[in-house]
Scaffold this motif. Structure first.
Motif, short mmCIF file in Angstrom:
data_model
loop_
_atom_site.label_atom_id
_atom_site.label_comp_id
_atom_site.label_asym_id
_atom_site.label_seq_id
_atom_site.Cartn_x
_atom_site.Cartn_y
_atom_site.Cartn_z
N ALA A 1 -104.50 37.27 62.32
CA ALA A 1 -104.80 35.95 62.86
C ALA A 1 -106.31 35.87 63.01
CB ALA A 1 -104.11 35.74 64.20
N THR B 1 -94.90 35.46 63.35
CA THR B 1 -95.51 35.46 62.02
C THR B 1 -95.12 36.72 61.25
OG1 THR B 1 -97.39 34.10 62.70
CG2 THR B 1 -97.71 35.53 60.78
N SER C 1 -99.12 36.67 65.51
CA SER C 1 -97.97 36.56 66.40
C SER C 1 -96.79 37.36 65.87
CB SER C 1 -97.55 35.10 66.56
OG SER C 1 -96.91 34.62 65.39
N ASP D 1 -101.54 33.84 57.52
CA ASP D 1 -100.25 33.27 57.92
C ASP D 1 -99.24 33.53 56.81
OD1 ASP D 1 -100.84 31.33 55.94
OD2 ASP D 1 -101.66 29.95 57.43
N ASP E 1 -97.90 46.06 71.01
CA ASP E 1 -97.80 45.37 69.72
C ASP E 1 -97.25 46.31 68.64
OD1 ASP E 1 -98.63 42.82 70.45
OD2 ASP E 1 -100.76 43.29 70.19
#
Length: 238
Positions: A29, A42, A39, A10, A79
Motif C-alpha cells: 500500500a 487486499t 490491508s 492493489d 501482520d
C-alpha cells in the motif's frame, strides 16, 4: 528466464502485472511512502484471484525511516501471523518483505531475527532499507545468518545501473546462500544492461502509468521488461 518482480498497490494492478507475464508481485500500500503493509482484505483477495504469480507481501507499518519501535514490531508480527493464516486456494508461492535498521544505520538484527522466525516457512525478503547500510558486504553475511531468503538492493546507489558494481559484488559474496534482487530505476530500455552489469537473475520494478486520475500498472511495459529480460536462466519462482 530472469525473474521479473513487479511492485503493485492493489488487486487490479496485480492482475494486470500477472496477465502481462510478471513472475512475482510485491504487494504494497502507499507507494508514495515507499510501500507499506496492504490491508488483509487486499492480500486475501489477491491470493484468491491470482493464478500463477508468486506473491511477496510488504510488512511495514508506516512510511519514513526504518527504525522499528517495540509497538511497531508487535504490529509487524501480528501482520505476519495474519498473512500466514490466509487461505491460498491456488497454492501460490507467498512470502513477506521486511526491513529494520538501528539508529546507527546498521541492520537491526534482533528485530529482523524475530520477524524472520515469525514468518516460519514463508520466505523473507529484506527490502531497500538495506541500501542505507554502510557495510553491505558484512550485512549480506548477517542476513545469511538470520535465514533471510533474499535482499532487494540498488547497491546503495540511486539506481541499479549506478550501483551495478556493488550489486555484482554482493551477488558474489552471497553465492547460493541469499538471492540478491536488483531494483531501482529499471525499465524495459535498460533492463538488459542492468542484467549484464550486475549478473542479477532477478529484477524488481514498478511499471506506473496514470489512468483515470490515479496510478495503475502499465501492462505493456511489464511485458516489454519480461521480454527484454528473457534469457536461458530458469525462473526461480520461490
Amino acid at each position: 528466464m530472469t525473474t521479473v518482480e513487479i511492485c503493485v498497490s492493489d488487486v487490479p494492478t496485480a492482475l494486470v502485472a500477472e496477465a502481462a507475464g510478471a513472475h512475482r508481485l510485491e504487494l504494497c500500500a502507499d507507494l508514495g511512502q515507499g510501500g507499506t503493509t496492504p490491508s488483509l482484505g487486499t492480500v486475501e483477495v489477491a491470493l484468491r484471484t491470482l493464478r500463477r504469480a508468486a506473491v511477496r507481501v510488504m510488512v511495514r507499518p508506516r512510511g519514513g525511516d526504518f527504525r522499528v519501535s517495540e509497538v511497531e514490531e508487535q504490529v509487524m508480527l501480528a501482520d505476519i501471523a495474519a498473512i500466514r493464516g490466509l487461505p491460498n486456494p491456488h497454492g501460490l508461492a507467498v512470502g513477506v518483505v521486511v526491513g529494520a535498521l538501528t539508529a546507527a544505520g546498521g541492520l537491526d538484527l534482533a528485530v529482523l531475527r524475530r520477524l524472520i522466525e515469525a514468518a516460519g516457512p514463508l520466505p523473507v525478503t529484506v527490502h531497500k532499507a538495506f541500501d542505507e547500510v554502510g557495510d553491505q558486504l558484512r550485512a549480506i553475511e548477517e542476513l545469511v545468518d538470520l535465514g533471510a531468503d533474499a535482499v532487494l538492493t540498488s547497491g546503495g546507489a540511486p539506481t541499479a545501473l549506478a550501483g551495478a558494481p556493488r550489486i555484482a559484488a554482493l551477488r558474489q559474496r552471497a553465492g547460493d546462500r541469499l538471492r540478491v534482487i536488483a531494483g531501482g530505476g529499471i525499465r524495459s530500455h535498460n533492463v538488459r544492461q542492468v542484467l549484464a552489469e550486475t549478473g542479477a537473475r532477478e529484477v524488481h520494478l514498478r511499471a506506473p502509468v496514470r489512468r483515470d486520475g490515479r496510478e495503475a500498472t502499465d501492462g505493456t511495459e511489464v511485458r516489454r521488461v519480461v521480454d527484454a529480460a528473457r534469457d536461458r536462466t530458469p525462473v526461480e519462482d520461490r
